[in-house]
Design a protein around this motif. Structure first.
Motif, PDB file in Angstrom:
ATOM      1  N   LYS A   1       0.832  -1.211   0.000  1.00 29.83           N
ATOM      2  CA  LYS A   1       0.000   0.000   0.000  1.00 29.83           C
ATOM      3  C   LYS A   1       0.861   1.252   0.000  1.00 29.83           C
ATOM      4  CE  LYS A   1      -3.547   2.364   2.732  1.00 29.83           C
ATOM      5  NZ  LYS A   1      -4.391   2.277   3.955  1.00 29.83           N
ATOM      6  N   ASN A   2       1.894   1.271   0.852  1.00 28.60           N
ATOM      7  CA  ASN A   2       2.754   2.452   0.938  1.00 28.60           C
ATOM      8  C   ASN A   2       3.535   2.676  -0.352  1.00 28.60           C
ATOM      9  OD1 ASN A   2       1.930   2.944   3.563  1.00 28.60           O
ATOM     10  ND2 ASN A   2       3.632   1.826   4.486  1.00 28.60           N
ATOM     11  N   SER A   3       3.962   1.584  -1.008  1.00 26.43           N
ATOM     12  CA  SER A   3       4.702   1.739  -2.266  1.00 26.43           C
ATOM     13  C   SER A   3       3.813   2.302  -3.365  1.00 26.43           C
ATOM     14  CB  SER A   3       5.315   0.407  -2.694  1.00 26.43           C
ATOM     15  OG  SER A   3       4.321  -0.521  -3.117  1.00 26.43           O
ATOM     16  N   LEU A   4       2.535   1.927  -3.361  1.00 25.87           N
ATOM     17  CA  LEU A   4       1.596   2.472  -4.346  1.00 25.87           C
ATOM     18  C   LEU A   4       1.357   3.950  -4.096  1.00 25.87           C
ATOM     19  CD1 LEU A   4      -0.401   2.177  -6.665  1.00 25.87           C
ATOM     20  CD2 LEU A   4      -2.093   1.329  -5.028  1.00 25.87           C
ATOM     21  N   LEU A   5       1.171   4.327  -2.829  1.00 25.61           N
ATOM     22  CA  LEU A   5       0.984   5.740  -2.490  1.00 25.61           C
ATOM     23  C   LEU A   5       2.220   6.544  -2.871  1.00 25.61           C
ATOM     24  CD1 LEU A   5      -0.705   5.392   1.023  1.00 25.61           C
ATOM     25  CD2 LEU A   5      -1.809   6.040  -1.125  1.00 25.61           C
ATOM     26  N   TRP A   6       3.416   5.967  -2.602  1.00 26.04           N
ATOM     27  CA  TRP A   6       4.659   6.665  -2.923  1.00 26.04           C
ATOM     28  C   TRP A   6       4.807   6.856  -4.433  1.00 26.04           C
ATOM     29  CZ3 TRP A   6       9.114   5.295  -5.630  1.00 26.04           C
ATOM     30  CH2 TRP A   6      10.204   6.155  -5.461  1.00 26.04           C
ATOM     31  N   LEU A   7       4.469   5.835  -5.209  1.00 21.94           N
ATOM     32  CA  LEU A   7       4.571   5.949  -6.665  1.00 21.94           C
ATOM     33  C   LEU A   7       3.608   7.001  -7.189  1.00 21.94           C
ATOM     34  CD1 LEU A   7       5.589   5.021  -9.439  1.00 21.94           C
ATOM     35  CD2 LEU A   7       3.817   3.261  -9.406  1.00 21.94           C
ATOM     36  N   ARG A   8       2.370   6.978  -6.718  1.00 16.10           N
ATOM     37  CA  ARG A   8       1.399   7.970  -7.185  1.00 16.10           C
ATOM     38  C   ARG A   8       1.852   9.382  -6.854  1.00 16.10           C
ATOM     39  NH1 ARG A   8      -3.998   4.383  -6.069  1.00 16.10           N
ATOM     40  NH2 ARG A   8      -4.554   4.098  -8.273  1.00 16.10           N
ATOM     41  N   ASP A   9       2.436   9.563  -5.701  1.00 15.64           N
ATOM     42  CA  ASP A   9       2.954  10.880  -5.337  1.00 15.64           C
ATOM     43  C   ASP A   9       4.143  11.256  -6.226  1.00 15.64           C
ATOM     44  OD1 ASP A   9       3.027  13.164  -3.364  1.00 15.64           O
ATOM     45  OD2 ASP A   9       5.044  12.361  -3.061  1.00 15.64           O
ATOM     46  N   LYS A  10       4.959  10.280  -6.576  1.00 18.33           N
ATOM     47  CA  LYS A  10       6.143  10.518  -7.404  1.00 18.33           C
ATOM     48  C   LYS A  10       5.771  10.962  -8.813  1.00 18.33           C
ATOM     49  CE  LYS A  10       9.974   7.852  -9.457  1.00 18.33           C
ATOM     50  NZ  LYS A  10      10.639   6.523  -9.486  1.00 18.33           N
ATOM     51  N   ILE A  11       4.690  10.405  -9.370  1.00 17.44           N
ATOM     52  CA  ILE A  11       4.338  10.678 -10.768  1.00 17.44           C
ATOM     53  C   ILE A  11       3.231  11.720 -10.901  1.00 17.44           C
ATOM     54  CG2 ILE A  11       5.001   8.328 -11.384  1.00 17.44           C
ATOM     55  CD1 ILE A  11       2.090   7.579 -11.603  1.00 17.44           C
ATOM     56  N   ASP A  12       2.810  12.318  -9.795  1.00 17.39           N
ATOM     57  CA  ASP A  12       1.670  13.249  -9.808  1.00 17.39           C
ATOM     58  C   ASP A  12       2.116  14.633 -10.263  1.00 17.39           C
ATOM     59  OD1 ASP A  12      -0.762  14.415  -9.534  1.00 17.39           O
ATOM     60  OD2 ASP A  12      -0.833  14.344  -7.344  1.00 17.39           O
ATOM     61  N   PHE A  13       2.309  14.788 -11.577  1.00 23.52           N
ATOM     62  CA  PHE A  13       2.587  16.087 -12.174  1.00 23.52           C
ATOM     63  C   PHE A  13       1.289  16.653 -12.763  1.00 23.52           C
ATOM     64  CE2 PHE A  13       6.587  13.676 -12.424  1.00 23.52           C
ATOM     65  CZ  PHE A  13       7.427  14.534 -11.737  1.00 23.52           C
ATOM     66  N   SER A  14       1.347  17.904 -13.173  1.00 28.48           N
ATOM     67  CA  SER A  14       0.116  18.586 -13.608  1.00 28.48           C
ATOM     68  C   SER A  14      -0.553  17.905 -14.788  1.00 28.48           C
ATOM     69  CB  SER A  14       0.429  20.043 -13.954  1.00 28.48           C
ATOM     70  OG  SER A  14       1.429  20.111 -14.970  1.00 28.48           O
ATOM     71  N   GLN A  15       0.217  17.330 -15.713  1.00 31.03           N
ATOM     72  CA  GLN A  15      -0.354  16.729 -16.910  1.00 31.03           C
ATOM     73  C   GLN A  15      -0.416  15.203 -16.846  1.00 31.03           C
ATOM     74  OE1 GLN A  15      -1.686  18.582 -19.229  1.00 31.03           O
ATOM     75  NE2 GLN A  15      -0.982  20.512 -18.354  1.00 31.03           N
ATOM     76  N   THR A  16       0.321  14.589 -15.928  1.00 31.08           N
ATOM     77  CA  THR A  16       0.412  13.125 -15.906  1.00 31.08           C
ATOM     78  C   THR A  16      -0.886  12.504 -15.422  1.00 31.08           C
ATOM     79  OG1 THR A  16       2.770  13.289 -15.407  1.00 31.08           O
ATOM     80  CG2 THR A  16       1.722  11.161 -15.042  1.00 31.08           C
ATOM     81  N   MET A  17      -1.385  11.515 -16.168  1.00 28.92           N
ATOM     82  CA  MET A  17      -2.625  10.841 -15.801  1.00 28.92           C
ATOM     83  C   MET A  17      -2.397   9.406 -15.337  1.00 28.92           C
ATOM     84  SD  MET A  17      -5.429  12.213 -18.566  1.00 28.92           S
ATOM     85  CE  MET A  17      -6.709  11.400 -17.611  1.00 28.92           C
ATOM     86  N   PHE A  18      -1.267   8.799 -15.728  1.00 31.48           N
ATOM     87  CA  PHE A  18      -1.016   7.428 -15.284  1.00 31.48           C
ATOM     88  C   PHE A  18       0.468   7.101 -15.388  1.00 31.48           C
ATOM     89  CE2 PHE A  18      -1.528   7.055 -19.823  1.00 31.48           C
ATOM     90  CZ  PHE A  18      -0.713   6.007 -20.225  1.00 31.48           C
ATOM     91  N   GLY A  19       0.878   6.119 -14.587  1.00 35.20           N
ATOM     92  CA  GLY A  19       2.220   5.576 -14.674  1.00 35.20           C
ATOM     93  C   GLY A  19       2.173   4.220 -15.354  1.00 35.20           C
ATOM     94  N   MET A  20       3.300   3.823 -15.942  1.00 35.16           N
ATOM     95  CA  MET A  20       3.344   2.553 -16.665  1.00 35.16           C
ATOM     96  C   MET A  20       4.735   1.954 -16.525  1.00 35.16           C
ATOM     97  SD  MET A  20       3.386   4.172 -20.491  1.00 35.16           S
ATOM     98  CE  MET A  20       4.713   5.295 -21.005  1.00 35.16           C
TER      99      MET A  20
END
Length: 414
Positions: free
Chosen positions: A86-105
């Protein structure tokens, strides 16, 4: 007679007044009682009385409105798995949360067919064997359940919406030459709660020929369309808007695919390949790396020193000396050159050309007098520890053996 008549009327009036007062008191008592616990007739009286009171009516409808508001809000999916996942998912979402980014892959590799032991048993083992370092960094990937694994063979992608309440739609598509469009042949998946998914695509084995369509829509109504595939460099094809904005974030660790499996823990802990400067420093005296371990089959501990001297950005000269802990004389002294192939996001590869040039064993034993081998190396985040893996051709340095998969050396002082 008149007196008697008046007395009767007064008595009747008093009784009526008494009954009226009792009824009023009963109704007041019913106002504070839960109608669900009352008999039907009394509950009806209580509700009628409450509806006539504007203040009481307001107190009832306000919670009802709040409850209605709560039910219309998006329901966030409950994470099923470990706290680390759970924490790794939250950390990844925070890492990739830029103004235009909609998803990580991330690209996880290719599965050419069904596993002999079945998908349920074979897939987790394959995932750990080929992606151990990535799974250690993002353990949520290994915890994605069967409902969110689409397909069973092909090139494998992990998709993580930034919005936890995003709508994700995945379709198989086929190119129609007549209409010059991709036509949907199968609707594979739909979710409105933004969970990560593992998707098998490019089923014919050709990674740059897309056969799958992914739509992601966030809570603000923004939508992106992506076709999972690899480019000519074997990297993930990005998702780019018409305005040229990158809507996807590639969190694949490409350099980790070719790293020795025993390096997985170190890579996920932040160890990386180094440059010539990180290995040898910039001073003419070079940089020394030392370790204490068993010397071969002797059951005696020895001190080993590996010192790299700078030359240019690709290499320099190197000395390797070692002596038993209870001795002041070197048993072996080696000297030669080194070259480096730098891969910052994965192990760097250092080739050593060494000849034995001195020591108590020089000219006495029948051991090797020359070695040339390439070793994978990682350096710690602090830059003070060096990890050396087994040689590509199986040639061991004096402080290693055939059973040594990795050895840690510490930067010497001075």
């Amino acid at each position: 007679m008149k007196t008697t008549h008046k007395q009767v009327l007064a008595l009747l009036l008093a009784v009526a007044l008494l009954l009226l007062l009792c009824a009023c008191a009963q109704i007041q008592q019913l106002k504070g009682t839960d109608s669900a616990t009352l008999p039907e007739t009394l509950a009806g009286q209580a509700s009628e009385t409450q509806s006539e009171d504007p203040t009481q009516h307001s107190e009832i409808t306000e919670p009802q409105q709040a409850q209605h508001s709560e039910t219309t809000e998006p329901q966030q999916a409950q994470y099923v798995g470990s706290e680390e996942g759970k924490n790794s998912l939250l950390w990844l979402r925070d890492k990739i949360d830029f103004s235009q980014t909609m998803f990580g892959m991330a690209y996880l590799g290719y599965v050419g067919g069904l596993f002999e032991e079945g998908f349920e048993a074979g897939f987790p083992a394959w995932l750990w064997e080929t992606n151990a370092a990535l799974l250690l960094e993002y353990p949520f990937i290994a915890e994605i359940d069967a409902e969110h694994i689409i397909g069973g063979a092909g090139h494998l992608y992990c998709i993580v919406p930034v919005d936890e309440n995003a709508t994700v739609v995945i379709n198989r598509v086929q190119w129609n030459e007549k209409t010059k469009t991709d036509e949907v042949t199968d609707v594979l998946y739909r979710s409105e709660s933004g969970e990560p998914v593992l998707l098998f695509a490019n089923l014919d084995g050709i990674a740059y020929e897309a056969d799958t369509q992914v739509f992601i829509t966030d809570n603000n109504g923004n939508t992106c369309e992506w076709y999972p595939s690899l480019d000519a460099m074997s990297h993930l094809a990005p998702c780019i808007s018409e305005a040229g904005d990158y809507l996807s974030f590639d969190f694949t660790e490409y350099a980790w695919y070719n790293a020795p499996p025993e390096f997985a823990d170190w890579l996920s802990d932040g160890w990386t390949g180094m440059t010539a400067l990180g290995l040898a420093g910039s001073q003419p005296s070079g940089m020394g790396w030392i370790t204490e371990t068993m010397a071969g089959e002797t059951n005696r501990y020895a001190c080993f020193s590996l010192r790299f001297y700078p030359g240019d950005e690709t290499g320099g000269s190197v000395d390797l000396d070692w002596a038993y802990k209870d001795s002041k004389d070197f048993e072996e002294m080696w000297s030669g050159s080194w070259t480096i192939r730098t891969i910052p996001d994965g192990p760097s590869y250092v080739t050593l050309n060494l000849s034995r040039v001195g020591g108590k064993n020089y000219g006495v034993t029948d051991g090797p007098m020359y070695l040339c081998e390439t070793y994978p190396l990682l350096i710690s985040p602090s830059g003070t520890e060096l990890l050396i893996g087994a040689g590509e051709s199986g040639i061991c340095l004096p402080f290693m053996s055939q059973s040594t998969l990795a050895c840690v050396l510490t930067q010497s002082v001075g």
